[in-house]
Write a protein that holds these residues in place. Structure first.
Motif, PDB file in Angstrom:
ATOM      1  N   TYR A  51     -27.584  47.571 -96.780  1.00 48.23           N
ATOM      2  CA  TYR A  51     -26.310  47.948 -97.111  1.00 48.23           C
ATOM      3  C   TYR A  51     -25.223  46.988 -96.971  1.00 48.23           C
ATOM      4  O   TYR A  51     -24.229  47.256 -96.573  1.00 48.23           O
ATOM      5  CB  TYR A  51     -25.910  49.075 -96.261  1.00 48.23           C
ATOM      6  CG  TYR A  51     -27.099  49.690 -95.195  1.00 48.23           C
ATOM      7  CD1 TYR A  51     -28.409  49.741 -95.432  1.00 48.23           C
ATOM      8  CD2 TYR A  51     -26.708  49.304 -93.898  1.00 48.23           C
ATOM      9  CE1 TYR A  51     -29.251  50.119 -94.566  1.00 48.23           C
ATOM     10  CE2 TYR A  51     -27.743  49.785 -92.886  1.00 48.23           C
ATOM     11  CZ  TYR A  51     -28.928  50.099 -93.126  1.00 48.23           C
ATOM     12  OH  TYR A  51     -29.896  50.349 -92.314  1.00 48.23           O
ATOM     13  N   ASN A 109     -21.753  38.960 -86.252  1.00 47.18           N
ATOM     14  CA  ASN A 109     -22.458  39.752 -86.774  1.00 47.18           C
ATOM     15  C   ASN A 109     -22.389  41.300 -86.161  1.00 47.18           C
ATOM     16  O   ASN A 109     -21.572  41.389 -85.164  1.00 47.18           O
ATOM     17  CB  ASN A 109     -24.136  39.334 -86.614  1.00 47.18           C
ATOM     18  CG  ASN A 109     -24.604  39.137 -85.126  1.00 47.18           C
ATOM     19  OD1 ASN A 109     -24.520  40.065 -84.333  1.00 47.18           O
ATOM     20  ND2 ASN A 109     -24.651  37.844 -84.786  1.00 47.18           N
ATOM     21  N   GLY A 110     -22.974  41.965 -86.670  1.00 48.91           N
ATOM     22  CA  GLY A 110     -22.951  43.642 -86.083  1.00 48.91           C
ATOM     23  C   GLY A 110     -23.215  43.756 -84.608  1.00 48.91           C
ATOM     24  O   GLY A 110     -22.347  44.315 -84.024  1.00 48.91           O
ATOM     25  N   SER A 111     -24.245  43.222 -84.008  1.00 48.35           N
ATOM     26  CA  SER A 111     -24.719  43.004 -82.762  1.00 48.35           C
ATOM     27  C   SER A 111     -23.423  42.532 -81.842  1.00 48.35           C
ATOM     28  O   SER A 111     -22.975  43.167 -80.894  1.00 48.35           O
ATOM     29  CB  SER A 111     -25.721  42.432 -82.561  1.00 48.35           C
ATOM     30  OG  SER A 111     -26.693  42.680 -83.153  1.00 48.35           O
ATOM     31  N   PHE A 142     -28.548  53.045 -83.073  1.00 41.99           N
ATOM     32  CA  PHE A 142     -28.707  51.718 -83.243  1.00 41.99           C
ATOM     33  C   PHE A 142     -27.489  51.181 -83.319  1.00 41.99           C
ATOM     34  O   PHE A 142     -26.624  51.088 -83.947  1.00 41.99           O
ATOM     35  CB  PHE A 142     -29.827  51.375 -84.197  1.00 41.99           C
ATOM     36  CG  PHE A 142     -30.057  50.103 -84.360  1.00 41.99           C
ATOM     37  CD1 PHE A 142     -30.993  49.427 -83.468  1.00 41.99           C
ATOM     38  CD2 PHE A 142     -29.430  49.169 -85.338  1.00 41.99           C
ATOM     39  CE1 PHE A 142     -31.123  48.037 -83.639  1.00 41.99           C
ATOM     40  CE2 PHE A 142     -29.695  47.996 -85.399  1.00 41.99           C
ATOM     41  CZ  PHE A 142     -30.516  47.109 -84.658  1.00 41.99           C
ATOM     42  N   HIS A 143     -27.243  49.852 -82.050  1.00 45.76           N
ATOM     43  CA  HIS A 143     -26.226  49.355 -82.171  1.00 45.76           C
ATOM     44  C   HIS A 143     -26.360  47.865 -82.298  1.00 45.76           C
ATOM     45  O   HIS A 143     -25.364  46.894 -82.237  1.00 45.76           O
ATOM     46  CB  HIS A 143     -25.386  49.557 -80.979  1.00 45.76           C
ATOM     47  CG  HIS A 143     -25.057  50.980 -80.989  1.00 45.76           C
ATOM     48  ND1 HIS A 143     -24.015  51.761 -81.695  1.00 45.76           N
ATOM     49  CD2 HIS A 143     -25.416  52.114 -80.185  1.00 45.76           C
ATOM     50  CE1 HIS A 143     -23.967  53.007 -81.662  1.00 45.76           C
ATOM     51  NE2 HIS A 143     -24.601  53.328 -80.801  1.00 45.76           N
ATOM     52  N   GLY A 144     -27.534  47.208 -82.488  1.00 47.15           N
ATOM     53  CA  GLY A 144     -28.004  45.919 -82.515  1.00 47.15           C
ATOM     54  C   GLY A 144     -28.863  45.496 -81.519  1.00 47.15           C
ATOM     55  O   GLY A 144     -29.499  46.180 -80.624  1.00 47.15           O
ATOM     56  N   GLU A 202     -22.540  56.133 -83.682  1.00 38.76           N
ATOM     57  CA  GLU A 202     -22.351  55.786 -85.030  1.00 38.76           C
ATOM     58  C   GLU A 202     -21.676  56.859 -85.755  1.00 38.76           C
ATOM     59  O   GLU A 202     -22.378  58.055 -85.813  1.00 38.76           O
ATOM     60  CB  GLU A 202     -23.856  55.550 -85.808  1.00 38.76           C
ATOM     61  CG  GLU A 202     -24.549  54.314 -85.073  1.00 38.76           C
ATOM     62  CD  GLU A 202     -26.186  54.283 -85.554  1.00 38.76           C
ATOM     63  OE1 GLU A 202     -26.478  53.977 -86.525  1.00 38.76           O
ATOM     64  OE2 GLU A 202     -26.676  54.710 -84.683  1.00 38.76           O
ATOM     65  N   ASP A 236     -18.914  52.461 -84.075  1.00 38.58           N
ATOM     66  CA  ASP A 236     -19.883  51.479 -84.590  1.00 38.58           C
ATOM     67  C   ASP A 236     -20.103  51.773 -86.165  1.00 38.58           C
ATOM     68  O   ASP A 236     -21.032  52.470 -86.650  1.00 38.58           O
ATOM     69  CB  ASP A 236     -21.385  51.360 -83.986  1.00 38.58           C
ATOM     70  CG  ASP A 236     -22.226  50.289 -84.644  1.00 38.58           C
ATOM     71  OD1 ASP A 236     -21.766  49.670 -85.532  1.00 38.58           O
ATOM     72  OD2 ASP A 236     -23.169  50.080 -83.916  1.00 38.58           O
ATOM     73  N   VAL A 238     -20.799  49.596 -88.594  1.00 35.88           N
ATOM     74  CA  VAL A 238     -20.977  48.460 -89.224  1.00 35.88           C
ATOM     75  C   VAL A 238     -22.096  48.869 -90.255  1.00 35.88           C
ATOM     76  O   VAL A 238     -22.121  48.189 -91.311  1.00 35.88           O
ATOM     77  CB  VAL A 238     -22.254  47.693 -88.183  1.00 35.88           C
ATOM     78  CG1 VAL A 238     -23.191  46.714 -88.874  1.00 35.88           C
ATOM     79  CG2 VAL A 238     -21.471  47.143 -87.001  1.00 35.88           C
ATOM     80  N   MET A 239     -22.721  50.079 -90.278  1.00 34.93           N
ATOM     81  CA  MET A 239     -23.451  50.665 -91.530  1.00 34.93           C
ATOM     82  C   MET A 239     -22.684  51.346 -92.278  1.00 34.93           C
ATOM     83  O   MET A 239     -22.644  51.380 -93.370  1.00 34.93           O
ATOM     84  CB  MET A 239     -24.457  51.382 -91.123  1.00 34.93           C
ATOM     85  CG  MET A 239     -25.645  51.760 -91.901  1.00 34.93           C
ATOM     86  SD  MET A 239     -25.143  53.063 -92.997  1.00 34.93           S
ATOM     87  CE  MET A 239     -25.405  54.428 -91.764  1.00 34.93           C
ATOM     88  N   SER A 264     -19.218  45.203 -89.854  1.00 35.03           N
ATOM     89  CA  SER A 264     -19.952  44.007 -90.488  1.00 35.03           C
ATOM     90  C   SER A 264     -20.709  44.306 -91.753  1.00 35.03           C
ATOM     91  O   SER A 264     -20.118  45.060 -92.360  1.00 35.03           O
ATOM     92  CB  SER A 264     -20.972  43.526 -89.475  1.00 35.03           C
ATOM     93  OG  SER A 264     -21.654  42.122 -89.593  1.00 35.03           O
ATOM     94  N   LYS A 265     -21.953  44.123 -91.832  1.00 35.03           N
ATOM     95  CA  LYS A 265     -22.550  44.269 -93.202  1.00 35.03           C
ATOM     96  C   LYS A 265     -21.791  44.342 -94.482  1.00 35.03           C
ATOM     97  O   LYS A 265     -21.480  43.085 -94.835  1.00 35.03           O
ATOM     98  CB  LYS A 265     -23.357  45.412 -92.860  1.00 35.03           C
ATOM     99  CG  LYS A 265     -24.402  45.532 -91.803  1.00 35.03           C
ATOM    100  CD  LYS A 265     -25.577  46.597 -91.976  1.00 35.03           C
ATOM    101  CE  LYS A 265     -26.847  46.179 -91.081  1.00 35.03           C
ATOM    102  NZ  LYS A 265     -26.852  47.131 -90.031  1.00 35.03           N
TER     103      LYS A 265
HETATM  104  C1  LIG Z   1     -27.234  46.584 -88.655  1.00 33.31           C
HETATM  105  C2  LIG Z   1     -26.531  47.399 -87.306  1.00 33.31           C
HETATM  106  C3  LIG Z   1     -26.147  46.699 -86.144  1.00 33.31           C
HETATM  107  C4  LIG Z   1     -26.446  45.354 -86.078  1.00 33.31           C
HETATM  108  O1  LIG Z   1     -25.901  44.338 -86.881  1.00 33.31           O
HETATM  109  P1  LIG Z   1     -26.603  42.854 -86.939  1.00 33.31           P
HETATM  110  O2  LIG Z   1     -25.589  42.245 -87.847  1.00 33.31           O
HETATM  111  O3  LIG Z   1     -27.804  43.066 -87.622  1.00 33.31           O
HETATM  112  O4  LIG Z   1     -26.530  42.133 -85.632  1.00 33.31           O
HETATM  113  C5  LIG Z   1     -25.271  47.399 -85.416  1.00 33.31           C
HETATM  114  N1  LIG Z   1     -24.909  48.566 -85.749  1.00 33.31           N
HETATM  115  C6  LIG Z   1     -25.203  49.311 -86.736  1.00 33.31           C
HETATM  116  C7  LIG Z   1     -24.909  50.740 -86.815  1.00 33.31           C
HETATM  117  C8  LIG Z   1     -26.069  48.779 -87.777  1.00 33.31           C
HETATM  118  O5  LIG Z   1     -26.222  49.513 -88.814  1.00 33.31           O
END
Ligand SMILES: *Cc1c(COP(=O)(O)O)cnc(C)c1O
Length: 421
Positions: A51, A109-111, A142-144, A202, A236, A238-239, A264-265
């Protein structure tokens, strides 16, 4: 020797048991929605490479902006210097983020975006002389993969071996439309027994858990309770960020806005690794002091890399364009129609969609990384589509520029797969 063979000599891939899965697919080219492997086979990237590349791979508009930035300013440290791409990105991002987000902090990065968010929450209270050390998180989130991010993630193969080293987290179920009374009771009990710094979640869609969608009303009531108790809320995204759910951010579906947001992402449109932790003016003000030590001493060397910022700015320009917005609406409708088509299939246990995210759970038992999952992955690749099942969940998250014809092919291979499981 092929790339596939040379790979085996020195490389160690993430999320793999190399003894059972010695092979990696060698990709030599990516353009639009298409990945090309070293034998010349083409695949539709139906999960947008985790994504990220939502405007398509090697998007000409973005690569041109990035190439121009590379000629102008490649990198400077961000602790002493500032630059146009970072300033411009902060201006453009605060225009589309929820209106209470006013400060932009860079990570890589996301983490680490999550890590910085958690440290912000802890130090915000530390600076006030208040000790708050526990976090609330959703079950199966899931957060990294860094330590703070692992702590707030649900327990799995990802963090199991490190369980003894994680910080204190209390978990609540996701709201399903009927259980928010119980969730609030549980939260109130935790709040009596622990000093809670923040609630991390999330918003609306739990990605790695299998694109599980939860109830916006229930989430709102959790956020309202947290606000009333000064528990900092950390979304979060990120996604979910940058249009995946049909709005710019999933947080746009709730009236109560988070204190902190992790991005991120899709932020950099799939080109470069960068992340952002945004926050309210109030969080930022909590670090202002005549005392140096109350500043936020968290830094990554490549913070606010100008090239990554240029990619992000170009991505936001595309995201906010009428063309991409109408594509998002088109994909959203197509997913809804596909859901009607397959939801009563005997092999489908559950199906759901929100924006460009679609998922179905197969009515079969399988392991997250078991053999049926590998058979399905191969089934899809043999038919020219890259889909990556998560346990018994098959999900789609296509680039916004996918054509109707390409999308129909993705649906078709999933329907075909239902006949073989
Ligand atoms: C992918 C993801 C992360 C971690 O991001 P990275 O760039 O892989 O470290 C954290 N939170 C969510 C919701 C994600 O989808």
């Amino acid at each position: 020797m092929t790339l596939k063979e040379r790979d085996k000599k020195h490389l160690w891939h993430p999320l793999k048991q190399h003894q059972l899965q010695p092979e990696s697919m060698a990709i030599v080219k990516a353009k639009g929605c298409t990945l090309t492997d070293e034998d010349g086979n083409e695949y539709i990237d139906a999960i947008a490479s985790w994504y990220t590349c939502m405007y398509g791979h090697c998007n000409d508009y973005i690569t041109e902006k990035v190439a121009r930035q590379m000629q102008q300013l490649d990198h400077v440290m961000f602790s002493d210097f500032t630059h146009e791409p970072a300033v411009k990105l902060s201006e453009e991002l605060t225009k589309i983020l929820p209106e209470n987000q006013n400060k932009i902090y860079f990570n890589d990065n996301g983490s680490t975006a999550v890590e910085a968010a958690m440290k912000m929450a802890l130090q915000y209270y530390f600076n006030k002389g208040e000790k708050r050390s526990t976090f609330i998180a959703f079950e199966n989130g899931f957060h990294g993969d860094t330590f703070g991010a692992m702590s707030v993630s649900g327990l799995s193969v990802y963090n199991g071996p490190f369980e003894d080293f994680l910080i204190e987290v209390k978990r609540i179920p996701t709201p399903n439309g009927t259980n928010h009374g119980q969730i609030l009771d549980q939260l109130k009990n935790f709040n009596l027994s622990y000093k809670i710094a923040g609630f991390i979640y999330e918003p609306l869609v739990q990605g790695a858990a299998g694109m599980k969608i939860h109830d916006a009303g229930g989430l709102s009531s959790i956020l309202d309770y947290c606000k009333s108790q000064n528990i900092l809320t950390i979304a979060d995204e990120v996604m979910t960020g940058f249009g995946k759910t049909g709005r710019y951010f999933a947080s746009d579906y709730m009236d109560t806005k988070p204190d902190i947001i992790c991005l991120s992402k899709a932020l950099t449109a799939g080109l470069l690794s960068m992340a952002i932790t945004s926050c309210t003016q109030d969080i930022y003000d909590g670090f202002l002091s005549d005392d140096m030590a109350k500043g936020f001493f968290h830094c990554h060397t490549y913070s606010a890399n100008p090239i990554a910022c240029a990619a992000a700015i170009a991505g936001i320009e595309l995201l906010t364009s009428e063309r991409i917005q109408s594509n998002i609406r088109r994909i959203t409708r197509a997913h809804q129609n596909f859901e009607l088509r397959i939801k009563n299939h005997p092999k489908v246990k559950d199906s759901r969609s929100l924006g460009v995210i679609f998922a179905l759970d197969l009515n079969v038992k399988m392991q997250r990384y078991g053999s049926l999952r590998d058979i399905l992955l191969k089934f899809f690749m043999d038919r020219g589509v890259f889909l990556r099942p998560l346990g018994n969940t098959i999900y789609i998250q296509v680039p916004y520029i996918i054509t109707t014809k390409e999308l129909e092919k993705v649906y078709q291979v999933i329907e075909d797969a239902l006949e073989i499981v």
